[in-house]
Design a protein around this motif. Structure first.
Motif, PDB file in Angstrom:
ATOM      1  N   LEU A 358       3.062  -8.934  16.660  1.00 56.95           N
ATOM      2  CA  LEU A 358       3.519  -8.337  15.410  1.00 56.95           C
ATOM      3  C   LEU A 358       3.416  -6.833  15.518  1.00 56.95           C
ATOM      4  CD1 LEU A 358       4.396  -8.524  12.417  1.00 56.95           C
ATOM      5  CD2 LEU A 358       1.961  -8.629  11.824  1.00 56.95           C
ATOM      6  N   ARG A 359       4.536  -6.134  15.238  1.00 54.18           N
ATOM      7  CA  ARG A 359       4.552  -4.678  15.250  1.00 54.18           C
ATOM      8  C   ARG A 359       5.100  -4.186  13.920  1.00 54.18           C
ATOM      9  NH1 ARG A 359       7.295  -4.838  20.441  1.00 54.18           N
ATOM     10  NH2 ARG A 359       9.058  -3.847  19.394  1.00 54.18           N
ATOM     11  N   TRP A 360       4.448  -3.178  13.394  1.00 57.97           N
ATOM     12  CA  TRP A 360       4.898  -2.595  12.125  1.00 57.97           C
ATOM     13  C   TRP A 360       4.605  -1.106  12.148  1.00 57.97           C
ATOM     14  CZ3 TRP A 360       1.908  -2.749   6.898  1.00 57.97           C
ATOM     15  CH2 TRP A 360       2.691  -2.147   5.901  1.00 57.97           C
ATOM     16  N   SER A 361       5.603  -0.325  11.830  1.00 58.49           N
ATOM     17  CA  SER A 361       5.457   1.131  11.763  1.00 58.49           C
ATOM     18  C   SER A 361       6.026   1.605  10.436  1.00 58.49           C
ATOM     19  CB  SER A 361       6.178   1.804  12.933  1.00 58.49           C
ATOM     20  OG  SER A 361       6.133   3.207  12.821  1.00 58.49           O
ATOM     21  N   HIS A 362       5.232   2.365   9.688  1.00 59.90           N
ATOM     22  CA  HIS A 362       5.659   2.853   8.379  1.00 59.90           C
ATOM     23  C   HIS A 362       5.178   4.291   8.227  1.00 59.90           C
ATOM     24  CE1 HIS A 362       6.600   2.542   4.021  1.00 59.90           C
ATOM     25  NE2 HIS A 362       5.613   3.419   3.910  1.00 59.90           N
ATOM     26  N   SER A 363       6.060   5.136   7.761  1.00 63.73           N
ATOM     27  CA  SER A 363       5.709   6.537   7.517  1.00 63.73           C
ATOM     28  C   SER A 363       6.295   6.969   6.192  1.00 63.73           C
ATOM     29  CB  SER A 363       6.222   7.442   8.641  1.00 63.73           C
ATOM     30  OG  SER A 363       7.627   7.375   8.729  1.00 63.73           O
ATOM     31  N   ASN A 369       5.257  12.214  -2.248  1.00 60.58           N
ATOM     32  CA  ASN A 369       4.103  12.417  -3.125  1.00 60.58           C
ATOM     33  C   ASN A 369       3.071  13.242  -2.371  1.00 60.58           C
ATOM     34  OD1 ASN A 369       1.890  12.276  -4.864  1.00 60.58           O
ATOM     35  ND2 ASN A 369       2.354  10.176  -5.479  1.00 60.58           N
ATOM     36  N   PRO A 370       2.876  14.489  -2.720  1.00 57.08           N
ATOM     37  CA  PRO A 370       1.942  15.332  -1.960  1.00 57.08           C
ATOM     38  C   PRO A 370       0.478  14.941  -2.142  1.00 57.08           C
ATOM     39  CG  PRO A 370       2.755  16.506  -3.887  1.00 57.08           C
ATOM     40  CD  PRO A 370       3.520  15.221  -3.822  1.00 57.08           C
ATOM     41  N   ASN A 371       0.155  14.153  -3.163  1.00 57.45           N
ATOM     42  CA  ASN A 371      -1.240  13.819  -3.440  1.00 57.45           C
ATOM     43  C   ASN A 371      -1.659  12.456  -2.920  1.00 57.45           C
ATOM     44  OD1 ASN A 371      -1.644  16.262  -4.867  1.00 57.45           O
ATOM     45  ND2 ASN A 371      -0.732  15.359  -6.708  1.00 57.45           N
ATOM     46  N   SER A 372      -0.719  11.644  -2.464  1.00 58.88           N
ATOM     47  CA  SER A 372      -1.070  10.336  -1.914  1.00 58.88           C
ATOM     48  C   SER A 372      -0.195  10.059  -0.711  1.00 58.88           C
ATOM     49  CB  SER A 372      -0.898   9.232  -2.965  1.00 58.88           C
ATOM     50  OG  SER A 372       0.453   9.112  -3.341  1.00 58.88           O
ATOM     51  N   ARG A 373      -0.726   9.262   0.210  1.00 58.93           N
ATOM     52  CA  ARG A 373       0.009   8.981   1.431  1.00 58.93           C
ATOM     53  C   ARG A 373      -0.337   7.587   1.929  1.00 58.93           C
ATOM     54  NH1 ARG A 373       3.157  11.740   4.600  1.00 58.93           N
ATOM     55  NH2 ARG A 373       3.392  11.206   6.797  1.00 58.93           N
ATOM     56  N   PHE A 374       0.702   6.886   2.401  1.00 53.07           N
ATOM     57  CA  PHE A 374       0.529   5.562   2.985  1.00 53.07           C
ATOM     58  C   PHE A 374       1.211   5.540   4.344  1.00 53.07           C
ATOM     59  CE2 PHE A 374       2.054   1.258   3.835  1.00 53.07           C
ATOM     60  CZ  PHE A 374       0.855   0.546   3.752  1.00 53.07           C
ATOM     61  N   SER A 375       0.529   5.033   5.339  1.00 53.36           N
ATOM     62  CA  SER A 375       1.101   4.949   6.683  1.00 53.36           C
ATOM     63  C   SER A 375       0.570   3.702   7.365  1.00 53.36           C
ATOM     64  CB  SER A 375       0.761   6.194   7.522  1.00 53.36           C
ATOM     65  OG  SER A 375      -0.635   6.296   7.708  1.00 53.36           O
ATOM     66  N   ALA A 376       1.331   3.228   8.345  1.00 54.57           N
ATOM     67  CA  ALA A 376       0.933   2.024   9.075  1.00 54.57           C
ATOM     68  C   ALA A 376       1.448   2.102  10.500  1.00 54.57           C
ATOM     69  CB  ALA A 376       1.476   0.776   8.381  1.00 54.57           C
ATOM     70  N   SER A 408      -3.384   2.718   6.499  1.00 52.85           N
ATOM     71  CA  SER A 408      -4.212   3.586   5.668  1.00 52.85           C
ATOM     72  C   SER A 408      -3.465   4.038   4.428  1.00 52.85           C
ATOM     73  CB  SER A 408      -4.673   4.818   6.469  1.00 52.85           C
ATOM     74  OG  SER A 408      -3.564   5.610   6.845  1.00 52.85           O
ATOM     75  N   TYR A 409      -4.248   4.228   3.380  1.00 49.52           N
ATOM     76  CA  TYR A 409      -3.747   4.798   2.130  1.00 49.52           C
ATOM     77  C   TYR A 409      -4.774   5.813   1.653  1.00 49.52           C
ATOM     78  CZ  TYR A 409      -2.723   5.422  -2.814  1.00 49.52           C
ATOM     79  OH  TYR A 409      -2.458   5.982  -4.041  1.00 49.52           O
ATOM     80  N   SER A 410      -4.322   6.978   1.274  1.00 50.52           N
ATOM     81  CA  SER A 410      -5.228   8.016   0.800  1.00 50.52           C
ATOM     82  C   SER A 410      -4.635   8.675  -0.437  1.00 50.52           C
ATOM     83  CB  SER A 410      -5.475   9.072   1.887  1.00 50.52           C
ATOM     84  OG  SER A 410      -4.266   9.721   2.233  1.00 50.52           O
ATOM     85  N   LYS A 411      -5.522   9.151  -1.299  1.00 49.75           N
ATOM     86  CA  LYS A 411      -5.091   9.822  -2.532  1.00 49.75           C
ATOM     87  C   LYS A 411      -6.095  10.909  -2.868  1.00 49.75           C
ATOM     88  CE  LYS A 411      -3.701   9.077  -7.355  1.00 49.75           C
ATOM     89  NZ  LYS A 411      -2.408   9.755  -7.153  1.00 49.75           N
ATOM     90  N   THR A 412      -5.564  12.049  -3.244  1.00 51.26           N
ATOM     91  CA  THR A 412      -6.384  13.184  -3.656  1.00 51.26           C
ATOM     92  C   THR A 412      -6.132  13.456  -5.136  1.00 51.26           C
ATOM     93  OG1 THR A 412      -6.264  14.156  -1.434  1.00 51.26           O
ATOM     94  CG2 THR A 412      -6.898  15.603  -3.243  1.00 51.26           C
ATOM     95  N   PHE A 413      -7.221  13.525  -5.899  1.00 48.80           N
ATOM     96  CA  PHE A 413      -7.113  13.784  -7.329  1.00 48.80           C
ATOM     97  C   PHE A 413      -7.294  15.283  -7.573  1.00 48.80           C
ATOM     98  CE2 PHE A 413      -8.584   9.481  -6.779  1.00 48.80           C
ATOM     99  CZ  PHE A 413      -7.782   8.759  -7.656  1.00 48.80           C
TER     100      PHE A 413
END
Length: 927
Positions: A358-363, A369-376, A408-413
């Motif tokens: 299984l291969r998955w690439s997400h950018s 959204n400058p305050n949150s980011r999701f990548s895989a 990963s998922y990250s968010k800055t408040f």
């Protein structure tokens, strides 16, 4: 014309019919005025009065103003509007025409002649030609080229209607029916061109062809191949339907003929069948590979389904999908499953197994959204998938030893402290040991750096104002498992859960202007949901661990400080009257010393209970088992480490070096000297344990690197030097090696790596290889040292021709005195001597390269040599021939476990990509 008396009830006007010839003359003159008024020509038209569609009679009838005219109700017409529709104008659109030499209208023939660079614009139609004739009686336009005195045919017509462009030898177009006859036309349709001797244009959306050719060649005068179409129907932008169609190569017919043909034409993505390739495997029989169906779901996502089948029953399935939403995100996902059978049922070597990947690439787009980011980036599956897969697309990844994934998922408040949270799931898989380490998931939270003693002006100076602290939390669910129980119940039984809170406190300041001082302290608290209890079985003489469920925690803290500075040394070699090449050398030294304190947290340690102790006390047991360390901590299964059992106080020493030279530039026009790097880094580090009672000095670690020959050669090295000697059992003793009859240091390990990239092209001229993308998706190297993917059918469309010929010095496409080439070398050697083994643990050289023998021929190779085991590593030889509109590839693995070859020839066109031939011999891999 006659007038009626005014005394009559109605005023009527009668028109006397003119003679027929006079009427034709009047009509011709009126039409000529109309054309010249609304058209453009070489002569400036005279301004005239516009002719209305209905002509009013300008004759004035004098009536008696005293007599009131009465209207009879019986004769009054109740129909206010004429029910008869007016006739259409002779021309529906304005005609614009132009010619360089002359524009002539023949009134007798009703023909308009345009000569030399003539153009006609009529509605959405435009005709450009050397000679154009308009026949107003027949409503036709005849366009052709111009023959010169030498017999040449120039200024051929170019017929444009909407988005369709036709370049014939001549054309006859009917402006009323919109039909046309086109002779010897060339029309672009999709990726190719249709060349037809006779084309009949039925309407704007249908063309009929006779004796036509379809090709994607660039040279239309002498195409290297074409598909001959005896009869065809074209619906522009939609399809081409043909009768009998045959393949011709350089006007030579081939036995490849079809009774009919269908060529879809579309500017949008369309669904369709993917033709498989075939071959033979000596262990699994004949096969079909990479056949399936492509689904164009919508503008944002697609789906490709592929399958393999072998005559011995083995099969494979693959799903690939790419998705993208502009300014938001993009990615691709692929799943592969193979059921592999070796030999035949009933034989001793018969085996059956299944592998998957299984291969998955997400950018995410940075603008989304400058305050949150999701990548895989996911690459997981069976450990032996790449090694046992029979599909040639996986060739370059067969030597991969590690599969890794991260989501990963990250968010800055937004706020004063800018809180930040992130969730990450990771996966690391060793394909040799089949061990898998995962975190499902890892949670991290932090608060921004806070300066409690910051001045009101915002300036931070001094030890107090620079004091800052942070807060961070980390929670993990860590799993260590194996391939055989991956995602089974047993996998989750061994999960380790924990959380760590940390509060670092630090400050920095200047000392005596030239020294930088930093100090820091950290407090850590670890929470656990599972601990252990150990017992010692005296009969079995082993420790037995028991899991204890329940919340527990331990706390640690430490302190560290460091002092550093930077020293600059300049060695000048310049002298008056001498222009030396080496002008100066600059040496930069950055020494630093640090001090670290780690207290002993022995309160978290206890002695293991001894089973079958016969009533002895703990002190008695300790005396009996003095040679066995019964001390343990219930937190030794912690994923964040264990609390320190002994007090540690150490001093660290490190020195880093950098060397640069200033030399005379070879360019005589340069006004300044050139700077080159002699040594990127040369680092030394060691530490001294003040609290230790023996072996207080740590081994000296040496590392460094540099780049030579205009950054083409990269060198990196490292070594470990131990100041202590070994005893007869090869164990370290508290005696310096120099005092034991040896040298000052003992070399225990060393390594050297070098990579060299050479090319006949100038720097920056190398092109990116599309094949490397397949390597990276499978977790492989970012080069072709292990070879490249052999999926030629997928690469044939993406590959672009290289601009390899200098226009100022054109060379033959079959021979060139300047042969472009590239060579990449990777050398690695490792030395081990920790226990006097004095051996080279590994020693290898890998290389890959390509040579363009001509503008059309390219050969390449990837291989290596293992100097320790004396043998060649995985080797691949590649041959590529550019056949203009076609590509021919041959890949050969001459020896080894994966000995195989693959031959391919196909057309470089997205529409005709299935017109190919592929033959291969696969490797015989035993599972």
């Amino acid at each position: 014309m006659a007038f009626q008396k005014s005394s009559h009830t109605f005023t009527k006007i009668h028109l006397k019919a003119l003679h027929t010839n006079n009427f034709k003359i009047l009509f011709t003159l009126s039409f000529t005025v109309f054309i010249n008024t609304l058209s453009f020509s070489q002569d400036t038209p005279n301004k005239g009065i516009a002719i209305d569609r209905a002509v009013k009679d300008t004759t004035i009838v004098v009536t008696d103003s005293l007599v009131k005219t009465t209207i009879s109700e019986k004769t009054q017409d109740t129909i206010l509007k004429d029910s008869i529709k007016p006739k259409k104008d002779l021309l529906e659109h304005t005609v614009k025409y132009h010619a360089v030499d002359y524009t002539k209208f023949n009134q007798k023939e009703h023909k308009l002649y345009l000569y030399n660079e003539a153009t006609i614009d009529y509605g959405d139609m435009k005709i450009e030609a050397g000679n154009i004739t308009i026949d107003y009686n027949k409503n036709t336009v005849y366009a052709r080229g111009i023959k010169d005195t030498l017999g040449g045919y120039t200024q051929k017509p170019v017929f444009t209607q909407g988005a369709n462009v036709v370049e014939p030898d001549s054309i006859i177009f009917n402006t009323k029916s919109k039909k046309a006859l086109i002779y010897n036309s060339k029309t672009e349709q999709g990726d190719g061109t249709v060349i037809a001797s006779l084309t009949k244009k039925e309407n704007d959306s249908v063309y009929f062809l006779k004796n036509a050719k379809y090709t994607t060649a660039e040279d239309l005068e002498d195409p290297e191949y074409y598909i001959r179409l005896l009869k065809a129907k074209i619906v522009p932008g939609k399809k081409i339907v043909t009768g009998a169609a045959g393949l011709y190569i350089y006007d030579i017919p081939t036995p490849v003929w079809l009774p009919f043909g269908f060529f879809p034409q579309s500017d949008k993505q369309t669904s369709g069948i993917i033709i498989p390739s075939y071959g033979e495997n000596s262990d699994r029989g004949f096969f079909l590979q990479n056949g399936g169906y492509y689904f164009a779901i919508n503008d944002h996502v697609d789906l490709t389904t592929l399958g393999d089948y072998y005559t011995n029953g083995s099969y494979g399935l693959r799903l690939e999908s790419a998705y993208k939403t502009r300014y938001k995100f993009s990615g691709n996902i692929a799943f592969s499953y193979e059921s592999l059978i070796n030999s035949e049922r009933g034989f001793s070597d018969y085996s059956k197994s299944t592998v998957y990947n299984l291969r998955w690439s997400h950018s995410q787009d940075s603008k989304a959204n400058p305050n949150s980011r999701f990548s895989a980036s996911v690459n997981l599956g069976s450990s032996n998938y790449y090694q046992t897969s029979t599909n040639q697309v996986n060739f370059s990844n067969r030597l991969n030893n590690t599969l890794s994934s991260s989501i990963s998922y990250s968010k800055t408040f937004q706020g004063t402290l800018q809180p930040n949270i992130s969730l990450t799931a990771t996966h690391s898989q060793n394909t040799n040991t089949e061990e898998i380490n995962m975190t499902l998931p890892t949670f991290q939270g932090s608060l921004g750096r806070f300066y409690p003693f910051e001045s009101k002006t915002g300036a931070k100076k001094g030890i107090i104002q620079n004091i800052n602290l942070q807060y961070g939390v980390n929670a993990q669910n860590s799993i260590t498992t194996y391939d055989s129980i991956f995602f089974k119940k047993e996998m989750f039984d061994a999960a380790k859960v924990g959380m760590q809170h940390s509060i670092p406190l630090s400050t920095n300041f200047k000392l005596f202007k030239y020294f930088s001082v930093s100090a820091s302290s950290s407090f850590n608290e670890v929470w656990m949901l599972k601990t252990i209890k150990e017992t010692y079985d005296a009969e079995e003489e082993e420790f037995v661990s028991e899991t204890v469920n329940g919340f527990d925690a331990f706390r640690t803290y430490n302190f560290s400080t460091s002092l550093g500075t930077t020293l600059y040394g300049m060695f000048n070699f310049e002298k008056e009257g001498k222009d030396r090449k080496l002008q100066a050398i600059r040496h930069v030294v950055r020494p630093s010393i640090s001090y670290n304190i780690n207290p002993a947290f022995d309160k978290y340690y206890e002695s293991a209970e001894v089973v079958n102790a016969d009533g002895l006390t703990q002190s008695e047991l300790d005396a009996i088992y003095s040679d066995i360390d019964l001390k343990y901590t219930r937190f030794q299964e912690s994923i964040y480490g264990t609390p320190g059992k002994t007090f540690s106080s150490s001093i660290g020493i490190s020195v880093s070096n950098n060397l640069e030279a200033k030399v005379r530039d070879r360019d005589s026009t340069a006004t300044e000297s050139k700077k080159i790097v002699l040594l990127n880094s040369l680092n030394f580090s060691t530490s001294y344990n003040v609290a230790g009672d023996s072996l207080q000095w740590s081994p000296v670690s040496v590392s460094g690197g540099t780049q030579l020959f205009n950054n083409k050669l990269s060198l990196n090295f490292g070594a470990t030097l131990d100041p202590y000697a070994l005893d007869n059992n090869n164990s370290r003793i508290n005696t310096f090696n120099i005092n034991n009859g040896g040298s000052l240091f003992r070399l225990t390990s060393g390594n050297l790596t070098a990579s060299w990239s050479l090319s006949s092209k100038k720097k920056g001229a190398e092109k990116d290889d599309k094949n490397i993308e397949q390597n990276l998706q499978g977790g492989g190297r970012a080069d072709d040292m292990f070879g490249v993917s052999e999926d030629f059918a997928k690469r044939q469309i993406n590959e672009k021709k290289e601009e390899g010929i200098d226009k100022n010095n054109e060379q033959s496409e079959y021979y060139r005195h300047s042969i472009p080439w590239s060579l990449r070398l990777a050398y690695a050697v490792n030395y081990s001597n920790s226990t006097r083994q004095n051996e080279i643990s590994s020693h290898s050289l890998m290389f890959s390269g390509d040579i363009n023998l001509t503008d059309k021929w390219t050969i390449g190779a990837s291989s290596g040599f293992d100097f320790k085991n004396i043998g060649f590593t995985s080797t691949q030889l590649r041959f590529q021939r550019d056949l203009k509109s076609w590509s021919m590839n041959f890949s050969w693995v001459p020896f080894g476990t994966y000995s195989s070859w693959n031959f391919f020839i196909g057309i470089n066109s997205s529409m005709l990509k299935d017109l190919k031939y592929e033959k291969q011999k696969q490797a015989d891999i035993s599972l």
